[in-house]
Design a protein around this motif. Structure first.
Motif, short mmCIF file in Angstrom:
data_model
loop_
_atom_site.label_atom_id
_atom_site.label_comp_id
_atom_site.label_asym_id
_atom_site.label_seq_id
_atom_site.Cartn_x
_atom_site.Cartn_y
_atom_site.Cartn_z
N VAL A 12 0.46 -19.74 -34.19
CA VAL A 12 1.90 -19.60 -33.89
C VAL A 12 2.11 -19.47 -32.39
N THR A 13 1.26 -18.71 -31.71
CA THR A 13 1.37 -18.57 -30.26
C THR A 13 1.16 -19.90 -29.56
N LEU A 14 0.16 -20.67 -30.03
CA LEU A 14 -0.15 -21.96 -29.43
C LEU A 14 1.03 -22.93 -29.57
N ILE A 15 1.60 -23.03 -30.76
CA ILE A 15 2.68 -23.99 -30.96
C ILE A 15 3.98 -23.51 -30.28
N THR A 16 4.12 -22.19 -30.10
CA THR A 16 5.28 -21.69 -29.35
C THR A 16 5.18 -22.11 -27.89
N ALA A 17 3.99 -21.97 -27.33
CA ALA A 17 3.77 -22.42 -25.94
C ALA A 17 4.00 -23.92 -25.83
N GLN A 18 3.52 -24.67 -26.84
CA GLN A 18 3.73 -26.11 -26.86
C GLN A 18 5.22 -26.46 -26.89
N ALA A 19 5.97 -25.73 -27.71
CA ALA A 19 7.41 -26.00 -27.85
C ALA A 19 8.13 -25.78 -26.53
N ILE A 20 7.82 -24.69 -25.83
CA ILE A 20 8.49 -24.39 -24.57
C ILE A 20 8.15 -25.43 -23.52
N SER A 21 6.87 -25.78 -23.43
CA SER A 21 6.44 -26.77 -22.45
C SER A 21 7.02 -28.15 -22.75
N SER A 22 7.03 -28.54 -24.03
CA SER A 22 7.55 -29.86 -24.42
C SER A 22 9.05 -29.96 -24.15
N LEU A 23 9.78 -28.88 -24.38
CA LEU A 23 11.21 -28.89 -24.10
C LEU A 23 11.46 -29.14 -22.62
N GLY A 24 10.69 -28.48 -21.78
CA GLY A 24 10.81 -28.70 -20.35
C GLY A 24 10.46 -30.11 -19.94
N LEU A 72 -15.92 -26.57 -21.02
CA LEU A 72 -15.37 -25.36 -20.42
C LEU A 72 -14.43 -24.64 -21.40
N ASP A 73 -13.97 -23.47 -21.00
CA ASP A 73 -13.06 -22.69 -21.82
C ASP A 73 -11.70 -23.40 -21.88
N ARG A 74 -11.30 -23.81 -23.08
CA ARG A 74 -10.06 -24.57 -23.23
C ARG A 74 -8.84 -23.75 -22.85
N LYS A 75 -8.89 -22.47 -23.12
CA LYS A 75 -7.77 -21.60 -22.77
C LYS A 75 -7.53 -21.60 -21.27
N LYS A 76 -8.58 -21.46 -20.49
CA LYS A 76 -8.43 -21.44 -19.03
C LYS A 76 -7.93 -22.78 -18.52
N LEU A 77 -8.44 -23.86 -19.10
CA LEU A 77 -8.00 -25.20 -18.68
C LEU A 77 -6.51 -25.40 -18.92
N MET A 78 -6.01 -24.93 -20.07
CA MET A 78 -4.59 -25.08 -20.37
C MET A 78 -3.73 -24.26 -19.41
N ILE A 79 -4.17 -23.05 -19.09
CA ILE A 79 -3.41 -22.20 -18.17
C ILE A 79 -3.33 -22.83 -16.79
N ILE A 80 -4.48 -23.29 -16.28
CA ILE A 80 -4.50 -23.92 -14.96
C ILE A 80 -3.60 -25.15 -14.94
N SER A 81 -3.70 -25.95 -15.99
CA SER A 81 -2.89 -27.16 -16.08
C SER A 81 -1.40 -26.83 -16.06
N ASP A 82 -0.98 -25.83 -16.82
CA ASP A 82 0.44 -25.44 -16.86
C ASP A 82 0.93 -24.95 -15.51
N VAL A 83 0.15 -24.10 -14.86
CA VAL A 83 0.58 -23.53 -13.58
C VAL A 83 0.72 -24.61 -12.52
N ALA A 178 2.17 -20.93 -19.84
CA ALA A 178 0.89 -20.37 -19.37
C ALA A 178 0.75 -18.90 -19.75
N LEU A 179 1.85 -18.15 -19.66
CA LEU A 179 1.81 -16.73 -20.04
C LEU A 179 1.49 -16.57 -21.53
N LEU A 180 2.06 -17.42 -22.36
CA LEU A 180 1.78 -17.35 -23.80
C LEU A 180 0.33 -17.70 -24.10
#
Length: 426
Positions: A12-24, A72-83, A178-180
Protein backbone atom coordinates in the motif's frame (compact mmCIF):
# COMPACT_ATOMS: atom_id res chain seq x y z
CA UNK A 1 -8.30 -3.66 -3.63
CA UNK A 2 -8.33 -7.35 -2.68
CA UNK A 3 -8.28 -8.12 1.07
CA UNK A 4 -4.83 -9.75 0.98
CA UNK A 5 -3.32 -6.75 -0.75
CA UNK A 6 -5.06 -4.32 1.62
CA UNK A 7 -3.36 -6.04 4.54
CA UNK A 8 0.05 -5.71 2.87
CA UNK A 9 1.05 -2.33 4.33
CA UNK A 10 4.33 -2.17 2.43
CA UNK A 11 2.54 -2.71 -0.88
CA UNK A 12 0.00 0.00 0.00
CA UNK A 13 2.86 2.38 0.81
CA UNK A 14 4.58 1.59 -2.49
CA UNK A 15 1.49 2.19 -4.64
CA UNK A 16 0.68 5.37 -2.68
CA UNK A 17 4.12 6.73 -3.51
CA UNK A 18 3.57 5.65 -7.12
CA UNK A 19 0.21 7.45 -7.23
CA UNK A 20 1.66 10.73 -5.95
CA UNK A 21 4.64 10.62 -8.30
CA UNK A 22 2.51 9.62 -11.32
CA UNK A 23 0.05 12.44 -10.68
CA UNK A 24 2.92 14.92 -10.72
CA UNK A 25 4.26 13.39 -13.92
CA UNK A 26 1.02 14.06 -15.76
CA UNK A 27 0.80 17.55 -14.37
CA UNK A 28 4.14 18.49 -15.92
CA UNK A 29 3.88 16.47 -19.15
CA UNK A 30 0.58 18.05 -20.16
CA UNK A 31 1.89 21.49 -19.17
CA UNK A 32 5.04 21.00 -21.26
CA UNK A 33 3.16 19.75 -24.32
CA UNK A 34 0.64 22.57 -24.05
CA UNK A 35 3.41 25.15 -23.65
CA UNK A 36 5.57 23.86 -26.50
CA UNK A 37 2.83 22.63 -28.83
CA UNK A 38 0.32 25.46 -28.58
CA UNK A 39 1.96 28.56 -27.09
CA UNK A 40 5.36 28.09 -28.76
CA UNK A 41 3.69 26.55 -31.89
CA UNK A 42 6.25 23.76 -32.19
CA UNK A 43 6.74 21.92 -35.47
CA UNK A 44 5.90 18.18 -35.78
CA UNK A 45 9.60 17.33 -35.43
CA UNK A 46 9.99 19.48 -32.31
CA UNK A 47 7.03 17.67 -30.74
CA UNK A 48 8.68 14.36 -31.58
CA UNK A 49 11.89 15.51 -29.89
CA UNK A 50 9.95 16.24 -26.68
CA UNK A 51 8.97 12.57 -26.52
CA UNK A 52 12.46 11.54 -27.61
CA UNK A 53 14.11 13.49 -24.78
CA UNK A 54 12.28 11.42 -22.16
CA UNK A 55 12.41 8.12 -24.04
CA UNK A 56 16.04 7.91 -25.15
CA UNK A 57 17.56 7.46 -21.66
CA UNK A 58 15.26 4.50 -20.97
CA UNK A 59 16.22 2.86 -24.26
CA UNK A 60 19.95 3.46 -23.87
CA UNK A 61 20.32 2.84 -20.14
CA UNK A 62 17.35 0.48 -19.53
CA UNK A 63 19.22 -2.86 -19.44
CA UNK A 64 22.11 -1.39 -17.42
CA UNK A 65 19.70 0.26 -14.97
CA UNK A 66 17.86 -3.05 -14.60
CA UNK A 67 21.07 -4.88 -13.75
CA UNK A 68 21.98 -2.16 -11.24
CA UNK A 69 18.52 -2.48 -9.66
CA UNK A 70 19.19 -6.20 -9.08
CA UNK A 71 22.62 -5.57 -7.57
CA UNK A 72 21.87 -2.62 -5.25
CA UNK A 73 19.20 -1.77 -2.68
CA UNK A 74 16.07 -0.95 -4.70
CA UNK A 75 14.69 1.25 -1.97
CA UNK A 76 17.73 3.53 -2.01
CA UNK A 77 17.71 3.68 -5.81
CA UNK A 78 14.06 4.79 -5.86
CA UNK A 79 14.67 7.49 -3.24
CA UNK A 80 17.70 8.89 -5.09
CA UNK A 81 15.79 8.83 -8.37
CA UNK A 82 12.81 10.71 -6.87
CA UNK A 83 14.94 13.39 -5.21
CA UNK A 84 17.04 14.09 -8.30
CA UNK A 85 13.97 14.21 -10.55
CA UNK A 86 12.32 16.63 -8.14
CA UNK A 87 15.29 18.97 -8.50
CA UNK A 88 15.34 18.64 -12.29
CA UNK A 89 11.64 19.48 -12.60
CA UNK A 90 12.31 22.70 -10.69
CA UNK A 91 14.76 23.65 -13.43
CA UNK A 92 11.92 23.62 -15.96
CA UNK A 93 10.73 26.89 -14.43
CA UNK A 94 13.90 28.46 -15.84
CA UNK A 95 13.44 27.07 -19.36
CA UNK A 96 13.17 29.80 -22.00
CA UNK A 97 13.68 27.69 -25.12
CA UNK A 98 12.71 24.28 -26.39
CA UNK A 99 16.35 23.13 -26.20
CA UNK A 100 16.46 23.76 -22.46
CA UNK A 101 13.34 21.60 -22.14
CA UNK A 102 15.01 18.82 -24.14
CA UNK A 103 18.08 18.77 -21.87
CA UNK A 104 16.11 18.77 -18.62
CA UNK A 105 13.74 16.04 -19.83
CA UNK A 106 16.68 13.92 -20.97
CA UNK A 107 18.30 14.15 -17.54
CA UNK A 108 14.96 13.31 -15.90
CA UNK A 109 14.65 10.27 -18.16
CA UNK A 110 18.00 8.94 -16.99
CA UNK A 111 16.81 8.69 -13.40
CA UNK A 112 13.41 7.38 -14.49
CA UNK A 113 15.25 4.52 -16.20
CA UNK A 114 16.59 3.54 -12.74
CA UNK A 115 13.30 4.02 -10.89
CA UNK A 116 11.13 1.78 -13.11
CA UNK A 117 13.03 -1.55 -12.79
CA UNK A 118 13.73 -0.83 -9.11
CA UNK A 119 10.01 -0.29 -8.47
CA UNK A 120 9.01 -3.45 -10.35
CA UNK A 121 11.59 -5.45 -8.45
CA UNK A 122 10.41 -4.01 -5.14
CA UNK A 123 6.82 -4.92 -5.98
CA UNK A 124 7.94 -8.50 -6.61
CA UNK A 125 9.64 -8.49 -3.20
CA UNK A 126 6.54 -7.25 -1.39
CA UNK A 127 3.76 -9.25 -3.11
CA UNK A 128 3.31 -13.02 -3.18
CA UNK A 129 3.11 -14.76 -6.56
CA UNK A 130 -0.60 -15.58 -6.28
CA UNK A 131 -1.41 -11.86 -5.87
CA UNK A 132 0.83 -10.54 -8.66
CA UNK A 133 -1.90 -10.17 -11.30
CA UNK A 134 -4.09 -8.24 -8.90
CA UNK A 135 -1.16 -6.05 -7.83
CA UNK A 136 -0.20 -5.27 -11.42
CA UNK A 137 -3.79 -4.38 -12.27
CA UNK A 138 -3.92 -2.04 -9.27
CA UNK A 139 -0.71 -0.29 -10.29
CA UNK A 140 -2.18 0.11 -13.77
CA UNK A 141 -5.38 1.54 -12.24
CA UNK A 142 -3.26 4.09 -10.38
CA UNK A 143 -1.36 5.05 -13.53
CA UNK A 144 -4.62 5.42 -15.45
CA UNK A 145 -6.33 7.35 -12.65
CA UNK A 146 -3.51 9.86 -12.46
CA UNK A 147 -3.62 10.13 -16.25
CA UNK A 148 -7.29 11.12 -15.90
CA UNK A 149 -6.87 13.50 -12.95
CA UNK A 150 -3.49 14.95 -13.96
CA UNK A 151 -4.60 16.73 -17.16
CA UNK A 152 -7.77 18.02 -15.50
CA UNK A 153 -5.89 19.44 -12.51
CA UNK A 154 -3.11 20.70 -14.77
CA UNK A 155 -5.59 22.60 -16.95
CA UNK A 156 -7.15 24.25 -13.91
CA UNK A 157 -3.78 25.16 -12.41
CA UNK A 158 -2.31 26.44 -15.67
CA UNK A 159 -5.30 28.64 -16.38
CA UNK A 160 -5.45 29.91 -12.80
CA UNK A 161 -1.81 30.27 -11.79
CA UNK A 162 0.31 29.80 -14.93
CA UNK A 163 2.32 26.96 -16.43
CA UNK A 164 5.39 27.22 -14.22
CA UNK A 165 3.46 26.74 -10.99
CA UNK A 166 2.61 23.27 -12.24
CA UNK A 167 6.32 22.46 -12.27
CA UNK A 168 6.65 23.47 -8.60
CA UNK A 169 3.81 21.11 -7.71
CA UNK A 170 5.33 18.29 -9.76
CA UNK A 171 8.66 18.74 -7.99
CA UNK A 172 6.92 18.50 -4.62
CA UNK A 173 5.28 15.20 -5.59
CA UNK A 174 8.69 13.60 -6.22
CA UNK A 175 9.95 14.68 -2.80
CA UNK A 176 6.79 13.39 -1.11
CA UNK A 177 7.12 10.08 -2.95
CA UNK A 178 10.71 9.75 -1.70
CA UNK A 179 9.53 10.28 1.89
CA UNK A 180 6.98 7.47 1.55
CA UNK A 181 9.54 5.10 0.04
CA UNK A 182 11.69 5.71 3.13
CA UNK A 183 9.06 3.73 5.07
CA UNK A 184 9.61 0.58 2.99
CA UNK A 185 11.88 -2.20 4.23
CA UNK A 186 15.30 -2.65 2.69
CA UNK A 187 15.88 -5.66 0.45
CA UNK A 188 16.28 -8.77 2.60
CA UNK A 189 19.51 -10.60 1.83
CA UNK A 190 20.05 -14.28 2.58
CA UNK A 191 23.47 -15.80 3.39
CA UNK A 192 25.17 -16.73 0.14
CA UNK A 193 26.87 -20.04 -0.58
CA UNK A 194 30.05 -20.22 -2.64
CA UNK A 195 28.17 -20.68 -5.92
CA UNK A 196 25.92 -17.70 -5.25
CA UNK A 197 28.88 -15.54 -4.20
CA UNK A 198 30.59 -16.31 -7.48
CA UNK A 199 27.44 -15.44 -9.37
CA UNK A 200 27.00 -12.17 -7.47
CA UNK A 201 30.55 -11.20 -8.34
CA UNK A 202 29.85 -11.73 -12.03
CA UNK A 203 30.32 -8.88 -14.43
CA UNK A 204 27.63 -6.40 -15.36
CA UNK A 205 27.83 -7.77 -18.88
CA UNK A 206 26.87 -11.27 -17.75
CA UNK A 207 24.00 -9.79 -15.71
CA UNK A 208 22.66 -8.11 -18.83
CA UNK A 209 22.98 -11.34 -20.81
CA UNK A 210 21.05 -13.24 -18.15
CA UNK A 211 18.04 -10.95 -18.63
CA UNK A 212 18.04 -11.55 -22.40
CA UNK A 213 18.50 -15.30 -21.91
CA UNK A 214 15.54 -15.61 -19.55
CA UNK A 215 13.22 -13.85 -22.00
CA UNK A 216 14.37 -16.05 -24.89
CA UNK A 217 13.38 -19.18 -22.96
CA UNK A 218 9.68 -18.33 -23.21
CA UNK A 219 7.89 -18.10 -26.55
CA UNK A 220 5.18 -16.03 -24.88
CA UNK A 221 7.62 -13.49 -23.46
CA UNK A 222 9.54 -13.29 -26.73
CA UNK A 223 6.56 -12.81 -29.01
CA UNK A 224 4.65 -10.81 -26.41
CA UNK A 225 7.61 -8.41 -26.21
CA UNK A 226 7.77 -8.30 -30.00
CA UNK A 227 4.04 -7.56 -30.22
CA UNK A 228 4.28 -4.88 -27.54
CA UNK A 229 7.34 -3.27 -29.09
CA UNK A 230 6.00 -3.22 -32.65
CA UNK A 231 2.63 -1.95 -31.43
CA UNK A 232 4.31 0.91 -29.60
CA UNK A 233 6.50 1.69 -32.59
CA UNK A 234 3.50 1.95 -34.91
CA UNK A 235 1.40 3.73 -32.29
CA UNK A 236 4.07 6.37 -31.72
CA UNK A 237 4.06 7.24 -35.42
CA UNK A 238 0.87 9.15 -34.68
CA UNK A 239 0.55 9.38 -30.88
CA UNK A 240 3.21 12.10 -30.64
CA UNK A 241 1.42 14.04 -33.39
CA UNK A 242 -2.12 14.13 -31.96
CA UNK A 243 -1.88 17.80 -31.07
CA UNK A 244 -0.76 18.51 -34.68
CA UNK A 245 -3.78 16.56 -35.96
CA UNK A 246 -6.14 18.56 -33.75
CA UNK A 247 -4.81 21.79 -35.23
CA UNK A 248 -6.32 20.66 -38.56
CA UNK A 249 -9.82 21.18 -37.15
CA UNK A 250 -11.53 24.46 -37.94
CA UNK A 251 -12.72 25.17 -34.42
CA UNK A 252 -10.26 23.56 -32.02
CA UNK A 253 -10.37 24.23 -28.30
CA UNK A 254 -7.02 24.72 -26.51
CA UNK A 255 -8.28 22.22 -23.93
CA UNK A 256 -9.08 19.50 -26.48
CA UNK A 257 -5.70 17.81 -26.17
CA UNK A 258 -6.11 17.60 -22.40
CA UNK A 259 -9.55 16.04 -22.87
CA UNK A 260 -8.10 13.46 -25.28
CA UNK A 261 -5.36 12.51 -22.81
CA UNK A 262 -7.86 12.38 -19.94
CA UNK A 263 -10.27 10.12 -21.83
CA UNK A 264 -7.50 7.75 -22.89
CA UNK A 265 -6.41 7.54 -19.26
CA UNK A 266 -10.00 6.82 -18.28
CA UNK A 267 -10.04 4.01 -20.85
CA UNK A 268 -6.96 2.42 -19.32
CA UNK A 269 -8.51 2.87 -15.88
CA UNK A 270 -11.60 0.94 -16.99
CA UNK A 271 -9.43 -1.86 -18.39
CA UNK A 272 -7.37 -2.00 -15.20
CA UNK A 273 -10.47 -2.25 -12.99
CA UNK A 274 -11.95 -5.04 -15.11
CA UNK A 275 -8.71 -7.02 -15.25
CA UNK A 276 -8.13 -6.63 -11.49
CA UNK A 277 -11.37 -8.53 -10.91
CA UNK A 278 -10.86 -11.08 -13.69
CA UNK A 279 -7.39 -12.58 -13.37
CA UNK A 280 -7.90 -15.82 -15.34
CA UNK A 281 -7.97 -14.13 -18.75
CA UNK A 282 -6.11 -15.17 -21.91
CA UNK A 283 -3.35 -12.56 -21.90
CA UNK A 284 -2.19 -13.10 -25.48
CA UNK A 285 -5.70 -12.83 -26.94
CA UNK A 286 -6.33 -9.62 -25.01
CA UNK A 287 -3.11 -8.16 -26.39
CA UNK A 288 -4.23 -8.96 -29.94
CA UNK A 289 -7.62 -7.33 -29.39
CA UNK A 290 -5.89 -4.30 -27.89
CA UNK A 291 -3.79 -3.84 -31.03
CA UNK A 292 -6.97 -3.93 -33.14
CA UNK A 293 -8.68 -1.37 -30.90
CA UNK A 294 -5.79 1.10 -31.05
CA UNK A 295 -5.73 0.86 -34.83
CA UNK A 296 -9.48 1.42 -35.09
CA UNK A 297 -9.33 4.41 -32.74
CA UNK A 298 -6.57 6.19 -34.64
CA UNK A 299 -8.19 5.43 -37.99
CA UNK A 300 -11.49 6.91 -36.82
CA UNK A 301 -9.74 10.02 -35.50
CA UNK A 302 -8.02 10.63 -38.85
CA UNK A 303 -11.22 10.09 -40.84
CA UNK A 304 -13.34 12.45 -38.72
CA UNK A 305 -10.62 15.09 -38.73
CA UNK A 306 -10.49 14.90 -42.54
CA UNK A 307 -14.26 15.46 -42.61
CA UNK A 308 -13.79 18.34 -40.12
CA UNK A 309 -16.74 16.95 -38.22
CA UNK A 310 -18.40 19.27 -35.75
CA UNK A 311 -18.61 18.54 -32.02
CA UNK A 312 -14.95 17.54 -31.81
CA UNK A 313 -15.28 18.09 -28.06
CA UNK A 314 -17.36 14.89 -28.08
CA UNK A 315 -15.84 12.54 -30.65
CA UNK A 316 -12.15 13.22 -29.90
CA UNK A 317 -12.47 12.19 -26.22
CA UNK A 318 -14.70 9.26 -27.26
CA UNK A 319 -12.05 7.88 -29.61
CA UNK A 320 -9.41 8.60 -26.96
CA UNK A 321 -11.43 6.41 -24.61
CA UNK A 322 -11.41 3.57 -27.17
CA UNK A 323 -7.65 3.87 -27.63
CA UNK A 324 -7.12 3.91 -23.85
CA UNK A 325 -9.19 0.77 -23.29
CA UNK A 326 -7.33 -0.98 -26.09
CA UNK A 327 -3.90 0.14 -24.87
CA UNK A 328 -4.72 -1.28 -21.44
CA UNK A 329 -5.44 -4.64 -23.08
CA UNK A 330 -1.94 -4.62 -24.57
CA UNK A 331 0.11 -3.37 -21.62
CA UNK A 332 -1.51 -4.84 -18.49
CA UNK A 333 -1.73 -8.54 -19.47
CA UNK A 334 1.86 -8.58 -20.73
CA UNK A 335 3.33 -6.90 -17.65
CA UNK A 336 1.33 -9.20 -15.37
CA UNK A 337 2.61 -12.26 -17.23
CA UNK A 338 6.20 -11.04 -16.95
CA UNK A 339 5.84 -10.53 -13.19
CA UNK A 340 4.35 -14.02 -12.82
CA UNK A 341 7.05 -15.77 -14.82
CA UNK A 342 10.13 -13.88 -13.57
CA UNK A 343 11.99 -14.81 -10.35
CA UNK A 344 12.49 -11.90 -7.95
CA UNK A 345 16.29 -11.86 -8.38
CA UNK A 346 15.89 -11.34 -12.15
CA UNK A 347 13.11 -8.74 -12.21
CA UNK A 348 15.40 -5.75 -12.65
CA UNK A 349 17.28 -7.32 -15.55
CA UNK A 350 14.18 -8.63 -17.29
CA UNK A 351 12.22 -5.40 -16.92
CA UNK A 352 15.32 -3.45 -17.91
CA UNK A 353 15.43 -5.35 -21.21
CA UNK A 354 11.69 -4.91 -21.72
CA UNK A 355 11.77 -1.20 -20.92
CA UNK A 356 14.73 -0.72 -23.24
CA UNK A 357 12.95 -2.51 -26.09
CA UNK A 358 9.68 -0.67 -25.70
CA UNK A 359 11.34 2.68 -25.16
CA UNK A 360 13.43 2.21 -28.29
CA UNK A 361 10.11 1.92 -30.10
CA UNK A 362 8.96 5.18 -28.53
CA UNK A 363 12.14 6.83 -29.81
CA UNK A 364 11.99 5.60 -33.39
CA UNK A 365 8.23 6.07 -33.61
CA UNK A 366 8.04 9.83 -32.89
CA UNK A 367 11.01 10.57 -35.15
CA UNK A 368 9.49 8.54 -37.98
CA UNK A 369 6.08 10.03 -37.23
CA UNK A 370 7.39 13.59 -37.38
CA UNK A 371 9.13 12.87 -40.66
CA UNK A 372 6.12 11.06 -42.10
CA UNK A 373 3.70 13.84 -41.11
CA UNK A 374 6.02 16.44 -42.64
CA UNK A 375 6.38 14.55 -45.93
CA UNK A 376 2.88 13.19 -46.60
CA UNK A 377 0.71 15.16 -44.17
CA UNK A 378 -0.73 14.49 -40.75
CA UNK A 379 -3.99 12.80 -41.79
CA UNK A 380 -2.37 10.27 -44.19
CA UNK A 381 0.19 9.39 -41.50
CA UNK A 382 -2.62 8.57 -39.06
CA UNK A 383 -4.32 6.37 -41.67
CA UNK A 384 -1.05 4.50 -42.25
CA UNK A 385 -0.71 3.95 -38.49
CA UNK A 386 -4.23 2.55 -38.30
CA UNK A 387 -3.68 0.19 -41.23
CA UNK A 388 -0.40 -1.17 -39.84
CA UNK A 389 -1.93 -1.90 -36.43
CA UNK A 390 -4.91 -3.71 -37.93
CA UNK A 391 -2.54 -5.74 -40.13
CA UNK A 392 -0.47 -6.61 -37.02
CA UNK A 393 -3.66 -7.85 -35.33
CA UNK A 394 -4.31 -10.43 -38.06
CA UNK A 395 -0.65 -11.54 -38.11
CA UNK A 396 -0.71 -12.02 -34.33
CA UNK A 397 -3.82 -14.21 -34.51
CA UNK A 398 -2.08 -16.48 -37.02
CA UNK A 399 0.73 -17.18 -34.54
CA UNK A 400 -1.50 -17.42 -31.46
CA UNK A 401 -1.74 -21.22 -31.14
CA UNK A 402 1.96 -21.75 -31.77
CA UNK A 403 3.01 -19.20 -29.14
CA UNK A 404 0.63 -20.46 -26.46
CA UNK A 405 1.47 -24.15 -27.03
CA UNK A 406 5.24 -23.58 -26.92
CA UNK A 407 4.88 -21.47 -23.78
CA UNK A 408 2.90 -24.23 -22.03
CA UNK A 409 5.66 -26.70 -22.93
CA UNK A 410 8.38 -24.44 -21.51
CA UNK A 411 6.38 -23.87 -18.30
CA UNK A 412 5.88 -27.60 -17.76
CA UNK A 413 9.56 -28.38 -18.39
CA UNK A 414 10.76 -25.75 -15.89
CA UNK A 415 8.80 -26.34 -12.68
CA UNK A 416 9.65 -24.51 -9.50
CA UNK A 417 10.77 -21.22 -10.99
CA UNK A 418 8.24 -19.20 -9.07
CA UNK A 419 8.68 -21.33 -5.98
CA UNK A 420 12.35 -20.48 -5.98
CA UNK A 421 11.48 -16.84 -6.28
CA UNK A 422 9.10 -17.07 -3.37
CA UNK A 423 11.69 -18.65 -1.14
CA UNK A 424 14.01 -15.71 -1.73
CA UNK A 425 11.50 -13.19 -0.38
CA UNK A 426 10.17 -15.23 2.55
Amino acid sequence: MKPKLKLNKNFVTLITAQAISSLGDWLSIVAIITLVGLKWEATPMQMSLIILSLAMPMAVFGPVSGAIADRLDRKKLMIISDVVRGILILLLTLASSVWMVYIILFATGIFSSVFVPAKNGKLKELVKDENIKGAMSLTSIIDSSTKVLGPLISGILVSSFGTYNVFYIDSATFFLSALLILLLPATAKEPLNNKQEGKQASSLRSDLQEGFTFIRQSSYLMYGLFLLGISLLILQLSDSQIIILLRELTNVSPDLFGYAVTSSGLGMLITGIVLSKKTDYNAYLYMCLGVLGIGAGFGGMAALTYLDLALSIVWVPALGLVVGIAAGLVFIPFQSAVQEKTPVHLTGRVFGVINSTTTTATIIGPLAGGTLATVIGIIPSFLITSSLLIFLFFISLIFRNKVEQEDEHVTESQPGTQGAASRQIN
